[in-house]
Design an enzyme around this catalytic site. Structure first.
Site, PDB file in Angstrom:
ATOM      1  N   HIS A 172      20.130  -2.753   2.625  1.00 34.55           N
ATOM      2  CA  HIS A 172      18.873  -3.046   3.310  1.00 34.55           C
ATOM      3  C   HIS A 172      18.790  -2.369   4.670  1.00 34.55           C
ATOM      4  CE1 HIS A 172      15.213  -4.913   4.334  1.00 34.55           C
ATOM      5  NE2 HIS A 172      15.422  -6.143   3.882  1.00 34.55           N
ATOM      6  N   ASP A 391       7.504   3.831 -12.856  1.00 35.73           N
ATOM      7  CA  ASP A 391       7.645   4.431 -14.187  1.00 35.73           C
ATOM      8  C   ASP A 391       8.821   5.400 -14.151  1.00 35.73           C
ATOM      9  OD1 ASP A 391       7.442   5.777 -16.582  1.00 35.73           O
ATOM     10  OD2 ASP A 391       5.344   6.348 -16.335  1.00 35.73           O
TER      11      ASP A 391
END
Length: 458
Positions: A172, A391
């Site tokens: 992070h 995708d």
């Protein structure tokens, strides 16, 4: 969760981890993280998980040319050419500052197989995803050692139905949710045959450094300790039960009708559902009337007025936190509109000129403190994120988003314009929360003299 998913059990057959380095030579050297990046509370690996069906124009046989593990491994190597700091390692300087050593060593990659079909995960996937320990490389945790180890972990798990699961964990300190999405979209574009990502990644971390000397211009209660933290009703590490609550269009409509006329059309779905669930959660946890409770939400600092503008393609941490505070008594006994007003006022404060810069100044002045979670309901709104649309060459995922929830939660998009709110609470508190949500929706519907909307617990 659906019954089929809650009882699911399987073991993934994992290959040995391998390092996937950039496909081409990349620059070497040290790169500083920003003072927003470099917070102790970001020293963990953010996980996201995606489920894809078989097909999508590709063959998914293990021995076939279009094996998802091979395609994604190659695309990852190509993406790391552009996002080469993610192929490096974090080092900690003597002053505690984190820097990226751009070594080009790469991220950790595991391919796996599991004798389970996508349908066995249940009709509706939602965090916490069943059996995440089998689908992610690392155990889920809110803290971790992040230095001198890979910054990126990826596991591709082929399912017996021909579909697959893509699980990713990224440090992070390097990226926020927008940055994760941008990077994974690049992997997907390269997996689909593009020569380069549509969005060029930009480092530009100096734009979110503190001034010299630091001079905060805003108040930042997110870094102020809550009163009597040791006696909070909810503690890290406590055993929680999980539920996911779907607020459909009808639920949202009846809640909106509880607001004064001047607020109805100005109140976003985020404000409305946040206010409602904050009240229900606070009541369920049983805080005393005079005890302070907080609502904390993530704010995207990109495009903030008065800050040094961040360029398109910036993938570092640009997030800040807004905080609303009141007493449990005022929150739970007052009208829904009062909770909406408190959160809306906090949102306005985060839009002040120079707010993100002020956060960077505060973080440095206070020695990179962790934000406060005691007596705090923490929410990230992902309904407008493109995370659920990533995708990888097999079409849109059946599910794409966080793998788990802990003390924090998310607003996730649902079909038909609804919003799903996963929730983790102690067992008795969860019972009270569910009852409170149902009662609140029924009362709101009754006040309109219509049939009660039906809350769906996933």
């Amino acid at each position: 969760m659906a019954a089929a998913a809650s009882s699911l059990a399987f073991t993934a057959r994992r290959g040995d981890p391998e390092l996937v380095a950039p496909a081409e030579a990349t620059p070497r050297g040290l790169k500083r993280l920003s003072d927003i990046d470099d917070q102790d509370c970001f020293r963990f690996y953010r996980s996201v998980i995606f489920f894809y069906r078989a097909g999508g124009g590709r063959a998914t046989s293990r021995d076939g040319e279009e094996d998802p593990a091979r395609v994604i491994r190659d695309a990852l190597a190509a993406a790391l050419v552009h996002y080469y700091p993610l192929a490096g390692r974090l080092r900690e300087l003597p002053c505690g500052k984190l820097v990226v050593d751009c070594t080009g060593e790469g991220g950790s990659f595991v391919e796996a197989d599991a004798d389970v079909a996508l349908e066995e995960f249940g009709d509706t996937l939602c965090p916490p995803i069943p059996c995440t320990g089998e689908l992610l490389c690392l155990p889920e945790s809110n803290s971790a050692v992040v230095t001198n180890r890979p910054l990126l972990y990826v596991q591709v798990t082929r399912l017996k139905c021909g579909g697959f699961v893509f699980g990713s964990q990224i440090c992070h300190n390097l990226v926020d949710a927008v940055g994760v999405t941008q990077f994974l979209q690049a992997v997907g574009e390269l997996a689909s045959g593009m020569a380069a990502p549509r969005v060029r990644p930009v480092w530009a971390r100096d734009l979110l450094d503190a001034r010299d000397p630091p001079r905060p211009t805003c108040h930042h209660p997110e870094y102020e300790p809550a009163s009597d933290e040791a006696n909070d009703k909810l503690r890290p590490g406590e055993k929680l039960v999980h539920g996911a609550f779907l607020f459909g269009r009808d639920d949202i409509a009846v809640l909106r009708e509880q607001l004064p006329a001047f607020m109805k059309h100005r109140c976003s779905r985020f404000l409305l559902i946040s206010a409602f669930t904050w009240r229900c959660r606070t009541a369920a946890l049983g805080y005393g009337p005079g005890e302070e409770v907080r609502f904390m939400f993530v704010v995207n600092g990109r495009g903030r007025r008065g800050d040094r503008p961040l360029p398109d393609g910036f993938y570092g941490n640009a997030l800040t936190f807004g905080v609303a505070r009141t007493t449990a008594g005022e929150l739970c006994s007052g009208p829904l509109s009062r909770a909406v007003e408190l959160i809306a006022a906090a949102l306005v404060r985060t839009a002040a000129d120079g707010y993100t810069q002020s956060v960077a100044d505060t973080v440095v002045l206070r020695g990179r403190p962790r934000f406060t979670t005691a007596r705090t309901y923490v929410v990230t709104d992902l309904t407008k994120s493109a995370l659920h649309e990533v995708d990888l060459g097999w079409g849109r995922p059946v599910f794409g988003g966080p793998a788990t929830t802990t003390l924090a939660t998310f607003h996730l998009p649902a079909s038909g314009g609804g919003i799903v709110v996963p929730m983790g609470l102690p067992p008795r508190a969860m019972e009270r929360f569910e009852a409170g949500v149902r009662a609140g929706l029924a009362a709101a519907a009754a006040s309109r003299a219509v049939e009660p909307a039906v809350l769906s617990k996933i």
